[in-house]
Design an enzyme around this catalytic site. Structure first.
Site, PDB file in Angstrom:
ATOM      1  N   GLY A   1       0.845  -1.196   0.000  1.00 46.82           N
ATOM      2  CA  GLY A   1       0.000   0.000   0.000  1.00 46.82           C
ATOM      3  C   GLY A   1       0.876   1.240   0.000  1.00 46.82           C
ATOM      4  O   GLY A   1       1.969   1.227   0.581  1.00 46.82           O
TER       5      GLY A   1
ATOM      6  N   GLY B   1       0.049   4.795   4.050  1.00 48.92           N
ATOM      7  CA  GLY B   1       1.029   3.807   3.569  1.00 48.92           C
ATOM      8  C   GLY B   1       2.383   4.457   3.327  1.00 48.92           C
ATOM      9  O   GLY B   1       3.431   3.910   3.699  1.00 48.92           O
TER      10      GLY B   1
ATOM     11  N   PHE C   1      -0.070   0.670  -6.077  1.00 48.12           N
ATOM     12  CA  PHE C   1      -1.157   0.421  -7.039  1.00 48.12           C
ATOM     13  C   PHE C   1      -0.931   1.436  -8.156  1.00 48.12           C
ATOM     14  O   PHE C   1      -1.129   2.630  -7.970  1.00 48.12           O
ATOM     15  CB  PHE C   1      -2.514   0.616  -6.346  1.00 48.12           C
TER      16      PHE C   1
ATOM     17  N   PHE D   1     -10.091  -3.059  -0.643  1.00 47.19           N
ATOM     18  CA  PHE D   1      -9.250  -3.716  -1.659  1.00 47.19           C
ATOM     19  C   PHE D   1      -8.560  -4.968  -1.126  1.00 47.19           C
ATOM     20  O   PHE D   1      -7.881  -5.679  -1.867  1.00 47.19           O
ATOM     21  CB  PHE D   1      -8.189  -2.736  -2.179  1.00 47.19           C
TER      22      PHE D   1
ATOM     23  N   LYS E   1      -7.838   0.241   8.814  1.00 46.26           N
ATOM     24  CA  LYS E   1      -8.977   0.466   9.693  1.00 46.26           C
ATOM     25  C   LYS E   1     -10.251   0.166   8.908  1.00 46.26           C
ATOM     26  O   LYS E   1     -10.704   0.977   8.099  1.00 46.26           O
ATOM     27  CB  LYS E   1      -8.951   1.906  10.212  1.00 46.26           C
TER      28      LYS E   1
ATOM     29  N   ALA F   1      -2.028  10.840   9.268  1.00 40.93           N
ATOM     30  CA  ALA F   1      -0.756  10.588   8.571  1.00 40.93           C
ATOM     31  C   ALA F   1       0.020  11.870   8.277  1.00 40.93           C
ATOM     32  O   ALA F   1       1.247  11.908   8.454  1.00 40.93           O
ATOM     33  CB  ALA F   1      -1.039   9.829   7.274  1.00 40.93           C
TER      34      ALA F   1
ATOM     35  N   LYS G   1     -14.013   3.576  15.027  1.00 35.74           N
ATOM     36  CA  LYS G   1     -13.919   5.036  15.263  1.00 35.74           C
ATOM     37  C   LYS G   1     -14.259   5.810  13.993  1.00 35.74           C
ATOM     38  O   LYS G   1     -14.663   6.972  14.064  1.00 35.74           O
ATOM     39  CB  LYS G   1     -12.557   5.400  15.848  1.00 35.74           C
TER      40      LYS G   1
HETATM   41  N1  LIG Z   1      -4.412   8.574   6.082  1.00 35.08           N
HETATM   42  C1  LIG Z   1      -4.413   8.501   7.408  1.00 35.08           C
HETATM   43  O1  LIG Z   1      -4.245   9.520   8.105  1.00 35.08           O
HETATM   44  C2  LIG Z   1      -4.559   7.160   8.071  1.00 35.08           C
HETATM   45  C3  LIG Z   1      -4.084   7.008   9.382  1.00 35.08           C
HETATM   46  C4  LIG Z   1      -4.216   5.783  10.032  1.00 35.08           C
HETATM   47  C5  LIG Z   1      -4.820   4.725   9.373  1.00 35.08           C
HETATM   48  N2  LIG Z   1      -5.250   4.883   8.099  1.00 35.08           N
HETATM   49  C6  LIG Z   1      -5.826   3.704   7.447  1.00 35.08           C
HETATM   50  O2  LIG Z   1      -4.866   3.177   6.542  1.00 35.08           O
HETATM   51  C7  LIG Z   1      -5.529   2.511   5.450  1.00 35.08           C
HETATM   52  C8  LIG Z   1      -4.951   3.030   4.156  1.00 35.08           C
HETATM   53  O3  LIG Z   1      -5.196   4.415   4.055  1.00 35.08           O
HETATM   54  P1  LIG Z   1      -4.250   5.418   3.272  1.00 35.08           P
HETATM   55  O4  LIG Z   1      -4.481   6.762   3.906  1.00 35.08           O
HETATM   56  O5  LIG Z   1      -2.851   4.916   3.202  1.00 35.08           O
HETATM   57  O6  LIG Z   1      -4.847   5.358   1.798  1.00 35.08           O
HETATM   58  P2  LIG Z   1      -5.440   6.574   0.934  1.00 35.08           P
HETATM   59  O7  LIG Z   1      -6.866   6.741   1.229  1.00 35.08           O
HETATM   60  O8  LIG Z   1      -4.567   7.763   1.037  1.00 35.08           O
HETATM   61  O9  LIG Z   1      -5.172   6.123  -0.563  1.00 35.08           O
HETATM   62  C9  LIG Z   1      -5.900   5.297  -1.331  1.00 35.08           C
HETATM   63  C10 LIG Z   1      -4.965   4.207  -1.810  1.00 35.08           C
HETATM   64  O10 LIG Z   1      -5.727   3.199  -2.453  1.00 35.08           O
HETATM   65  C11 LIG Z   1      -5.053   2.819  -3.632  1.00 35.08           C
HETATM   66  N3  LIG Z   1      -5.997   2.199  -4.537  1.00 35.08           N
HETATM   67  C12 LIG Z   1      -6.932   2.788  -5.320  1.00 35.08           C
HETATM   68  N4  LIG Z   1      -7.600   1.857  -6.016  1.00 35.08           N
HETATM   69  C13 LIG Z   1      -7.075   0.660  -5.656  1.00 35.08           C
HETATM   70  C14 LIG Z   1      -7.356  -0.683  -6.008  1.00 35.08           C
HETATM   71  N5  LIG Z   1      -8.317  -0.983  -6.867  1.00 35.08           N
HETATM   72  N6  LIG Z   1      -6.643  -1.666  -5.425  1.00 35.08           N
HETATM   73  C15 LIG Z   1      -5.668  -1.390  -4.524  1.00 35.08           C
HETATM   74  N7  LIG Z   1      -5.355  -0.128  -4.139  1.00 35.08           N
HETATM   75  C16 LIG Z   1      -6.061   0.877  -4.706  1.00 35.08           C
HETATM   76  C17 LIG Z   1      -4.448   4.092  -4.152  1.00 35.08           C
HETATM   77  O11 LIG Z   1      -3.422   3.822  -5.057  1.00 35.08           O
HETATM   78  C18 LIG Z   1      -3.921   4.685  -2.846  1.00 35.08           C
HETATM   79  O12 LIG Z   1      -2.670   4.152  -2.545  1.00 35.08           O
HETATM   80  C19 LIG Z   1      -7.021   2.786   5.643  1.00 35.08           C
HETATM   81  O13 LIG Z   1      -7.625   1.671   6.273  1.00 35.08           O
HETATM   82  C20 LIG Z   1      -7.063   3.974   6.603  1.00 35.08           C
HETATM   83  O14 LIG Z   1      -8.235   3.993   7.415  1.00 35.08           O
HETATM   84  C21 LIG Z   1      -5.129   6.072   7.425  1.00 35.08           C
HETATM   85  O1  LIG Z   2      -8.593  10.712   8.028  1.00 38.71           O
HETATM   86  P1  LIG Z   2      -9.374   9.544   8.604  1.00 38.71           P
HETATM   87  O2  LIG Z   2     -10.739   9.942   9.025  1.00 38.71           O
HETATM   88  O3  LIG Z   2      -9.322   8.362   7.686  1.00 38.71           O
HETATM   89  O4  LIG Z   2      -8.613   9.150   9.961  1.00 38.71           O
HETATM   90  C1  LIG Z   2      -7.220   9.038   9.924  1.00 38.71           C
HETATM   91  C2  LIG Z   2      -6.689   8.205  11.069  1.00 38.71           C
HETATM   92  O5  LIG Z   2      -7.330   6.965  11.133  1.00 38.71           O
HETATM   93  C3  LIG Z   2      -6.716   8.908  12.388  1.00 38.71           C
HETATM   94  O6  LIG Z   2      -6.065   8.100  13.354  1.00 38.71           O
END
Ligand SMILES: NC(=O)c1ccc[n+]([C@@H]2O[C@H](COP(=O)([O-])OP(=O)(O)OC[C@H]3O[C@@H](n4cnc5c(N)ncnc54)[C@H](O)[C@@H]3O)[C@@H](O)[C@H]2O)c1
Ligand SMILES: O=P(O)(O)OC[C@H](O)CO
EC number: 1.1.1.8
Length: 386
Positions: free
Chosen positions: A35, A40, A66, A123, A146, A179, A231
């Site tokens: 990811g 990621g 991706f 995904f 999450k 992030a 959450k």
């Molecule tokens: N962003 C944050 O602040 C944060 C913090 C903690 C946890 N999370 C969790 O981490 C996880 C990943 O979130 P993120 O913020 O890294 O992602 P994101 O929402 O920023 O990005 C979307 C990702 O999905 C990919 N994507 C799109 N279509 C796809 C497909 N068909 N198959 C596979 N990948 C595809 C994109 O290339 C991109 O890398 C989620 O569960 C999120 O809740 C996010």
């Molecule tokens: O931006 P959200 O709502 O996906 O939340 C980001 C993280 O999960 C917060 O810990």
């Protein structure tokens, strides 16, 4: 392996607190991050700074991308490798020269001993299917995802999906982790949830821990993961409250009721879930940060401001530039579980969030669910749930 003159494995300092790390293990734990979205990319940056410092990790961190074509026609993975930056999902932040973007999923995971899963949850089923038979038998996994899936047999958290599909152990890492803040090295905490083997949990802590990212481990994988998953539903409710301009007291009430429903739901699904987990970063701290500054909150605020007339899909595409919301689909998945088990009335906040998201109730219903008070109070009196 040395990358462009960075610290080499032999020069790397031994960790200060490695009591639970097996020092006889191959000093080459190879890490792949599956990811490369917003979180990621930040996870890859955190990990890459530690693999250079800690001698038992291989320096290079592979990050599966991706693949997508950017507006200028360039491939995202190639731009990441040329600029050392994820220009789409984390612009302006260098990932570390030892992060290598790889658009070939099977190739990216082939040699990894440690797999870090961090994609939007929707995904993961497809990704797991592609990885069956393609990873090392003794690989260890951790999920930063999450979200959850609902199958015919019932709800399935993502770490279970990974474990069952790939036949490997899977820990989780959740917490108050927006992030973009961690990307610029602002202090935060996180929680590793593990089952059984503390040595493996300690290795994950070593991989992520940093002076600005303090990680602790608790033996409650389901509790930690359900905190991170649920959450996002509460964040949607908090966004509605913001969009309706209801003020801080209402939002605090939503956060408290949400946390209580999170705990009740988690304990109904898994009796092993510990109350103490809700006081870790993955619990109360994540509720606070996500309801103040997360993407789910932001899009739900816009949804309420438009009186529910714009869809979440439209708002996500317009406001998040390719990043994905997890809260709306999680609310639907939770609703399915509640409906199937006859628990809808026990979880008025969770149910109402889905009914608003799906257009069956207006955003203002988020506070009107107190009409359900008698049934809610009845539950409140039950030690089993609350
Ligand atoms: N962003 C944050 O602040 C944060 C913090 C903690 C946890 N999370 C969790 O981490 C996880 C990943 O979130 P993120 O913020 O890294 O992602 P994101 O929402 O920023 O990005 C979307 C990702 O999905 C990919 N994507 C799109 N279509 C796809 C497909 N068909 N198959 C596979 N990948 C595809 C994109 O290339 C991109 O890398 C989620 O569960 C999120 O809740 C996010
Ligand atoms: O931006 P959200 O709502 O996906 O939340 C980001 C993280 O999960 C917060 O810990």
């Amino acid at each position: 392996m040395a990358i462009d003159g960075e610290t080499t494995q032999t020069q790397a300092a031994a960790p200060e607190n490695n009591n639970n790390i097996n020092e006889n293990a191959p000093n080459n734990y190879k890490v792949t991050v599956v990811g490369s979205g917003n979180w990621g990319s930040v996870a890859a940056k955190l990990i890459a700074s530690n693999t250079l410092k800690l001698y038992f990790f291989h320096d290079e961190v592979r990050m599966w991308v991706f693949e997508e074509t950017l507006a200028n026609g360039a491939k995202l993975s190639e731009v990441i490798n040329q600029t050392n930056e994820n220009v789409k999902y984390l612009p302006g932040v260098k990932l570390g020269k030892n992060v290598v973007a790889d658009p070939d999923l099977e190739h990216a995971v082939r040699d990894a001993n440690m797999l870090v899963f961090v994609t939007p949850h929707q995904f993961m089923e497809g990704i797991c299917k592609r990885l069956i038979g393609k990873i090392k038998n003794d690989a260890e996994a951790i999920s930063l995802i999450k979200g959850m899936e609902v199958k015919m047999e019932g709800p399935c958290v993502i770490s279970t999906l990974i474990s069952e599909q790939l036949g490997i152990n899977c820990c989780v890492l959740m917490g108050a982790n927006i992030a973009n803040e961690i990307a610029v090295e602002k202090f935060s905490e996180a929680t590793v949830g593990y089952r059984g083997n503390k040595e493996i949990a300690d290795r994950w802590v070593q991989l992520f821990n940093h002076p600005y990212f303090m990680v602790s481990a608790v033996q409650d994988v389901e509790g930690v993961e359900l905190c991170g998953t649920l959450k996002n539903v509460v964040a949607i409710a908090a966004g509605f409250v913001d969009g309706l301009e209801m003020g801080n007291n209402t939002k605090a009430a939503i956060m408290r009721i949400g946390l209580r429903e999170m705990r009740a739901f988690s304990k109904l699904l898994f009796s092993s879930v510990e109350d103490s987990t809700f006081f870790e970063s993955c619990g109360v701290a994540d509720i606070i940060t996500t309801c103040l500054g997360g993407r789910n909150r932001k899009c739900a605020e816009a949804f309420a401001r438009h009186g529910g007339k714009r869809t979440f899909d439209e708002l996500e595409a317009e406001m998040l530039q390719g990043q994905k919301l997890q809260g709306v689909s999680t609310a639907k998945e939770v609703y399915e579980v509640l409906r199937h088990r006859g628990w809808l009335e026990l979880f008025p906040l969770f149910s109402t969030v889905h009914e608003i998201c799906s257009g069956h109730l207006p955003p203002s219903a988020i506070v009107e669910y107190s009409e359900h008070t008698p049934k809610f109070s009845l539950v409140q009196g039950s030690a089993q749930f609350y």
